[in-house]
Enzyme design. Sequence first.
Site, PDB file in Angstrom:
ATOM      1  N   ASP A   7       0.252  17.500 -57.390  1.00 24.58           N
ATOM      2  CA  ASP A   7       1.417  16.610 -57.507  1.00 24.58           C
ATOM      3  C   ASP A   7       1.751  16.180 -56.087  1.00 24.58           C
ATOM      4  O   ASP A   7       2.377  16.927 -55.337  1.00 24.58           O
ATOM      5  CB  ASP A   7       2.586  17.376 -58.145  1.00 24.58           C
ATOM      6  CG  ASP A   7       3.799  16.470 -58.363  1.00 24.58           C
ATOM      7  OD1 ASP A   7       3.614  15.251 -58.487  1.00 24.58           O
ATOM      8  OD2 ASP A   7       4.914  16.999 -58.401  1.00 24.58           O
ATOM      9  N   GLU A  68      -1.736  13.149 -59.509  1.00 22.86           N
ATOM     10  CA  GLU A  68      -0.824  12.218 -60.186  1.00 22.86           C
ATOM     11  C   GLU A  68      -0.827  10.879 -59.469  1.00 22.86           C
ATOM     12  O   GLU A  68      -0.799  10.824 -58.232  1.00 22.86           O
ATOM     13  CB  GLU A  68       0.598  12.787 -60.248  1.00 22.86           C
ATOM     14  CG  GLU A  68       1.464  11.971 -61.199  1.00 22.86           C
ATOM     15  CD  GLU A  68       2.735  12.696 -61.604  1.00 22.86           C
ATOM     16  OE1 GLU A  68       2.650  13.619 -62.429  1.00 22.86           O
ATOM     17  OE2 GLU A  68       3.803  12.344 -61.078  1.00 22.86           O
ATOM     18  N   ASP A 141       7.542  20.939 -58.620  1.00 17.34           N
ATOM     19  CA  ASP A 141       6.284  20.349 -58.133  1.00 17.34           C
ATOM     20  C   ASP A 141       5.095  21.239 -58.496  1.00 17.34           C
ATOM     21  O   ASP A 141       4.002  20.753 -58.776  1.00 17.34           O
ATOM     22  CB  ASP A 141       6.318  20.171 -56.613  1.00 17.34           C
ATOM     23  CG  ASP A 141       7.607  19.545 -56.144  1.00 17.34           C
ATOM     24  OD1 ASP A 141       7.608  18.342 -55.886  1.00 17.34           O
ATOM     25  OD2 ASP A 141       8.616  20.280 -56.076  1.00 17.34           O
TER      26      ASP A 141
END
Lengths: 178, 178
Positions: A7, A68, A141
């Site tokens: 992430d 991501e 996260d």
Amino acid sequence: MRVMGIDPGLTRCGVGVVDGRPGAPGTMVAVGVVRTDPEAPLAERLLALDDGLRAFLDEHQPEAVAVERVFSQHNVASVIGTAQASGIALLAGARLGLPTATYTPSEVKSAVCGNGTADKRQVTTMVTRILRLKEAPKPADAADALAIAICHLWRGGVKARISAALNNSAAGNKESAR
Amino acid sequence: MRVMGIDPGLTRCGVGVVDGRPGAPGTMVAVGVVRTDPEAPLAERLLALDDGLRAFLDEHQPEAVAVERVFSQHNVASVIGTAQASGIALLAGARLGLPTATYTPSEVKSAVCGNGTADKRQVTTMVTRILRLKEAPKPADAADALAIAICHLWRGGVKARISAALNNSAAGNKESAR
């Protein structure tokens, strides 16, 4: 297959490594956050992030990296840093010759929650349940990074097969056009 | 001092190496563009960019790297790719232990044209004149990279001295607060 989910973020970059395959729950191998000092010069922060991600890759030897995807609709103030972090993450995987994939936030949420608009709390709850963890991974996260890894394990196979089929079809078209 | 200027971009990344010092015109050492295939997967493009920048760094051994700063006000469609390219560029410099700096487009234009809102044509004209080149460097990304290197040579010394003075002053304040 072992997947490292990332992430991307410059201040906190979530990292989660999961072993699994499509249709099976999967097992958490590692989870963590690479942090860089918001007061440090940008180039030093990027170097610290690269070092941190490389250490995770070295230690856990994933077979694929999933990151991501960054959108410009995100918070405009942070999008540049997030994009830079995602570039470093993809480069770290590619530098090792690993296949890399990117997923939109809604693809990740759909994969783990069945709902592309699920909130952070739902994602953390589902990741905790899917991986049968005793505690919810923190911060968010870290949970997101595990969700991205699960998304790749569950959806990556399908995406890869579609992409291979399209490539074959494109190759076939080129062939027949000769 | 030898500076490598980088105008970050994913499809075309301008690179320009200049020898010089504040107040002197400077000499062009090298100029070029690292291109990546817009059809290739993102991770492959970032790797190709990193390879291309490293080759320039290896060949020309600059003592500093200057990169144009990315703004979210830029074209929204391309800002993510530009930010990723700038992250790779700063990392490449930092990985070699080189000092890195970023400059806004208007700082670069002010330095070479005396006008922060100068257009691309003016920047190319002034770069060609300052470096006494027989031909204008092409494409515009290459000329911009040379302008960034010139900006660092002319302004970098000043910026570094101000930053050092601020650090000293901050250290002094901390000291007296004890």
